[in-house]
Write a protein that holds these residues in place. Structure first.
Motif, short mmCIF file in Angstrom:
data_model
loop_
_atom_site.label_atom_id
_atom_site.label_comp_id
_atom_site.label_asym_id
_atom_site.label_seq_id
_atom_site.Cartn_x
_atom_site.Cartn_y
_atom_site.Cartn_z
N GLY A 181 0.80 -1.22 0.00
CA GLY A 181 0.00 0.00 0.00
C GLY A 181 0.83 1.26 0.00
O GLY A 181 0.51 2.23 -0.70
N SER A 182 1.93 1.27 0.76
CA SER A 182 2.74 2.49 0.85
C SER A 182 3.65 2.68 -0.35
O SER A 182 3.76 3.79 -0.90
CB SER A 182 3.57 2.46 2.14
OG SER A 182 4.46 1.37 2.13
N GLU A 183 4.31 1.61 -0.79
CA GLU A 183 5.32 1.74 -1.84
C GLU A 183 4.75 1.69 -3.25
O GLU A 183 5.19 2.41 -4.14
CB GLU A 183 6.38 0.64 -1.68
CG GLU A 183 7.12 0.68 -0.36
CD GLU A 183 7.87 1.99 -0.18
OE1 GLU A 183 8.40 2.53 -1.17
OE2 GLU A 183 7.91 2.49 0.97
N GLU A 184 3.78 0.81 -3.48
CA GLU A 184 3.22 0.67 -4.83
C GLU A 184 2.03 1.58 -5.07
O GLU A 184 1.86 2.15 -6.14
CB GLU A 184 2.80 -0.79 -5.07
CG GLU A 184 2.31 -1.07 -6.49
CD GLU A 184 3.41 -0.92 -7.53
OE1 GLU A 184 3.09 -0.44 -8.65
OE2 GLU A 184 4.57 -1.27 -7.25
N LEU A 185 1.18 1.74 -4.04
CA LEU A 185 -0.05 2.53 -4.21
C LEU A 185 0.10 3.95 -3.70
O LEU A 185 -0.81 4.76 -3.89
CB LEU A 185 -1.21 1.83 -3.50
CG LEU A 185 -1.49 0.39 -3.93
CD1 LEU A 185 -2.69 -0.17 -3.17
CD2 LEU A 185 -1.73 0.30 -5.44
N GLY A 186 1.21 4.27 -3.02
CA GLY A 186 1.45 5.64 -2.58
C GLY A 186 0.51 6.12 -1.50
O GLY A 186 0.21 7.33 -1.42
N LEU A 187 0.03 5.24 -0.63
CA LEU A 187 -0.91 5.61 0.42
C LEU A 187 -0.16 6.07 1.67
O LEU A 187 0.92 5.56 1.98
CB LEU A 187 -1.81 4.43 0.75
CG LEU A 187 -2.62 3.88 -0.43
CD1 LEU A 187 -3.39 2.63 -0.01
CD2 LEU A 187 -3.58 4.94 -0.97
N ASP A 188 -0.75 7.03 2.39
CA ASP A 188 -0.09 7.54 3.59
C ASP A 188 -0.35 6.62 4.79
O ASP A 188 -1.17 5.70 4.73
CB ASP A 188 -0.53 8.97 3.89
CG ASP A 188 -2.04 9.10 4.08
OD1 ASP A 188 -2.66 8.14 4.61
OD2 ASP A 188 -2.60 10.14 3.71
N GLN A 189 0.35 6.90 5.89
CA GLN A 189 0.26 6.04 7.06
C GLN A 189 -1.12 6.04 7.70
O GLN A 189 -1.58 5.02 8.20
CB GLN A 189 1.32 6.45 8.09
CG GLN A 189 2.74 6.16 7.67
CD GLN A 189 3.00 4.67 7.58
OE1 GLN A 189 2.72 3.91 8.50
NE2 GLN A 189 3.54 4.24 6.45
N PRO A 199 -5.71 0.83 -8.56
CA PRO A 199 -5.04 2.08 -8.95
C PRO A 199 -4.30 2.71 -7.78
O PRO A 199 -4.68 2.52 -6.62
CB PRO A 199 -6.19 2.96 -9.43
CG PRO A 199 -7.39 2.44 -8.70
CD PRO A 199 -7.18 0.97 -8.57
N ALA A 200 -3.25 3.44 -8.08
CA ALA A 200 -2.50 4.15 -7.04
C ALA A 200 -3.28 5.37 -6.56
O ALA A 200 -4.15 5.89 -7.26
CB ALA A 200 -1.14 4.57 -7.58
N ASP A 201 -2.96 5.80 -5.35
CA ASP A 201 -3.56 6.99 -4.75
C ASP A 201 -5.09 6.92 -4.76
O ASP A 201 -5.77 7.91 -5.05
CB ASP A 201 -3.10 8.25 -5.50
CG ASP A 201 -1.60 8.44 -5.40
OD1 ASP A 201 -1.05 8.28 -4.30
OD2 ASP A 201 -0.97 8.73 -6.45
N ALA A 202 -5.62 5.74 -4.45
CA ALA A 202 -7.07 5.55 -4.41
C ALA A 202 -7.44 4.85 -3.11
O ALA A 202 -7.66 3.63 -3.08
CB ALA A 202 -7.55 4.74 -5.61
N PRO A 203 -7.51 5.59 -2.00
CA PRO A 203 -7.77 4.97 -0.70
C PRO A 203 -9.07 4.19 -0.65
O PRO A 203 -9.14 3.16 0.04
CB PRO A 203 -7.82 6.17 0.26
CG PRO A 203 -7.02 7.24 -0.42
CD PRO A 203 -7.28 7.04 -1.89
N VAL A 204 -10.12 4.65 -1.35
CA VAL A 204 -11.41 3.97 -1.29
C VAL A 204 -11.29 2.54 -1.79
O VAL A 204 -11.83 1.60 -1.19
CB VAL A 204 -12.46 4.74 -2.11
CG1 VAL A 204 -13.77 3.94 -2.18
CG2 VAL A 204 -12.73 6.11 -1.50
N PHE A 205 -10.57 2.34 -2.88
CA PHE A 205 -10.39 0.99 -3.42
C PHE A 205 -9.56 0.13 -2.46
O PHE A 205 -9.82 -1.07 -2.30
CB PHE A 205 -9.73 1.05 -4.79
CG PHE A 205 -10.60 1.61 -5.86
CD1 PHE A 205 -11.63 0.86 -6.41
CD2 PHE A 205 -10.41 2.90 -6.34
CE1 PHE A 205 -12.45 1.37 -7.40
CE2 PHE A 205 -11.22 3.43 -7.32
CZ PHE A 205 -12.24 2.66 -7.87
#
Length: 387
Positions: A219-227, A279-285
């Protein structure tokens, strides 16, 4: 070495350490009658190693890897010490429900811990913590037992062992641990159907454990999600795992544990396929994916344990559940290793996550071929109406 592979390699190393330690600690517990104190010691050691990660900063990655190995191995040892209580505290018809409730209690406690973690992380300024000292997040297993062991199921069981064993003082524990393991595996040859289930379990459970341990990294490295997103997703998993464990326990009463587990493995495969195209940067998914994981996580593991309990010969519960734990840990280094190698070779976490499909596919096929009713009868156990 790619920096992104270090975590996966450390997880693999921790499992190797656990495989070496479990029979030694188990033999000491049996010979001294001090199972409960040893369980407490392993729990506190793992907690201390986890707390020690507070001091990680800068380039202390070797210290971080060491603490991870100690914490994860300690967890494994604690599970080996109490995993055999299920067939002793429940009748055959009750085991699916009892096992599922144990997982539900564990995930509930894990959710409470994560709420506190989220409060500390989000309000770090109020607690006088700087950006570098605020709480981080790994994708943790449920409190007191992790993604593969039921928490709180024995309620502080008896210390184990018999008074006659206490006088041995643990002498020869190292040799007796390995001798006991060899004797148990030799005895298992008389129950090939039980061994067939163990093989299926250790393969598909390796996939489950790898998804859990690598999900936040993905989630953090591939999808770019924050902590914050990652922590709340873990919390969502914990909450829904309670409902999932109880719900799958009810499904097992209607369709049997084996069919319910097979259905959960199909869902796990769909989860990996969805993660690959997420998709990256898509927290809902990502939250949707976390919800799906929560609904199948606890149930698939709880029912695997209860199903195995029917295949254990009477009077040999401790031996066989020790082998259950050992066989699980004996191969569960392979999933993180495959994940790490896939990233090492491709540089893509998407390729790494999809490589885990093989564990669920092979595990599904092997489990489908096990005649569990005949296996329970061969072990000399009463067979519930639905199994």
């Amino acid at each position: 070495m790619r920096a992104g592979s270090l975590f996966a390699y450390a997880v693999s190393a921790s499992i190797v350490v656990a495989v070496v330690a479990m029979p030694l600690v188990g033999a000491a517990a049996d010979r001294t009658g001090r199972k409960k104190p040893l369980l407490a010691a392993s729990a506190y050691l793992g907690a201390a190693a986890t707390a020690g990660m507070f001091f990680l900063d800068g380039d202390r990655y070797l210290l971080g890897a060491f603490l991870l190995i100690v914490a994860n191995a300690s967890l494994s040892v604690s599970m080996a010490l109490y995993n055999a209580y299920l067939p002793q505290i429940s009748e055959p018809e009750e085991r699916d429900a009892v096992s599922s409730r144990g997982w539900a209690f564990g995930y509930t406690s894990g959710a409470l811990v994560l709420v506190l973690n989220l409060v500390l992380y989000s309000g770090h300024d109020s607690f006088g913590l700087t950006e570098g000292r605020r709480s981080g997040s790994a994708w943790p297993r449920p409190a007191c037992g992790g993604a593969r062991s039921p928490s709180c199921r024995c309620g502080g069981c008896a210390t184990g062992g018999s008074p006659g064993d206490a006088g041995a003082g643990g002498q020869g524990s190292v040799g007796s641990g390995w001798r006991q393991l060899r004797a148990t595996l030799k005895d298992m040859r008389r129950h090939p159907l039980t061994l067939s289930f163990l093989l299926a379990y250790l393969i598909y459970n390796d996939g489950v454990q790898t998804v859990i341990s690598q999900a936040s990294l993905y989630g953090s490295e591939e999808l770019g999600l924050d902590q914050t997103t990652l922590i709340t997703a873990v919390l969502l998993v914990q909450v829904l795992a309670v409902a999932g464990a109880l719900g799958m326990g009810r499904l097992a009463r209607s369709y049997g544990a084996k069919r319910t587990i097979l259905a959960s493995l199909a869902v796990w495969a769909l989860i990996l396929a969805a993660a690959y195209v997420l998709p990256a940067d898509a927290p809902v998914f990502f939250y949707s994916l976390a919800a799906a994981i929560g609904l199948v996580l606890g149930g698939s593991q709880a029912l695997s344990r209860s199903l195995f309990s029917h295949l254990v010969p009477r009077g040999k519960e401790a031996e066989y559940f020790s082998a259950y734990e050992m066989s699980d840990r004996g191969l569960s280094w392979l999933g993180p290793l495959v994940f790490g190698l896939a990233y090492q070779l491709t540089g893509s976490y998407r390729d790494a996550i999809i490589s885990l499909l093989i564990f669920f596919g092979v595990g599904f096929v092997l489990l489908a071929r096990v005649p569990v009713r005949r296996a329970a009868e061969a072990a000399g156990n009463a067979v519930p109406e639905r199994i």
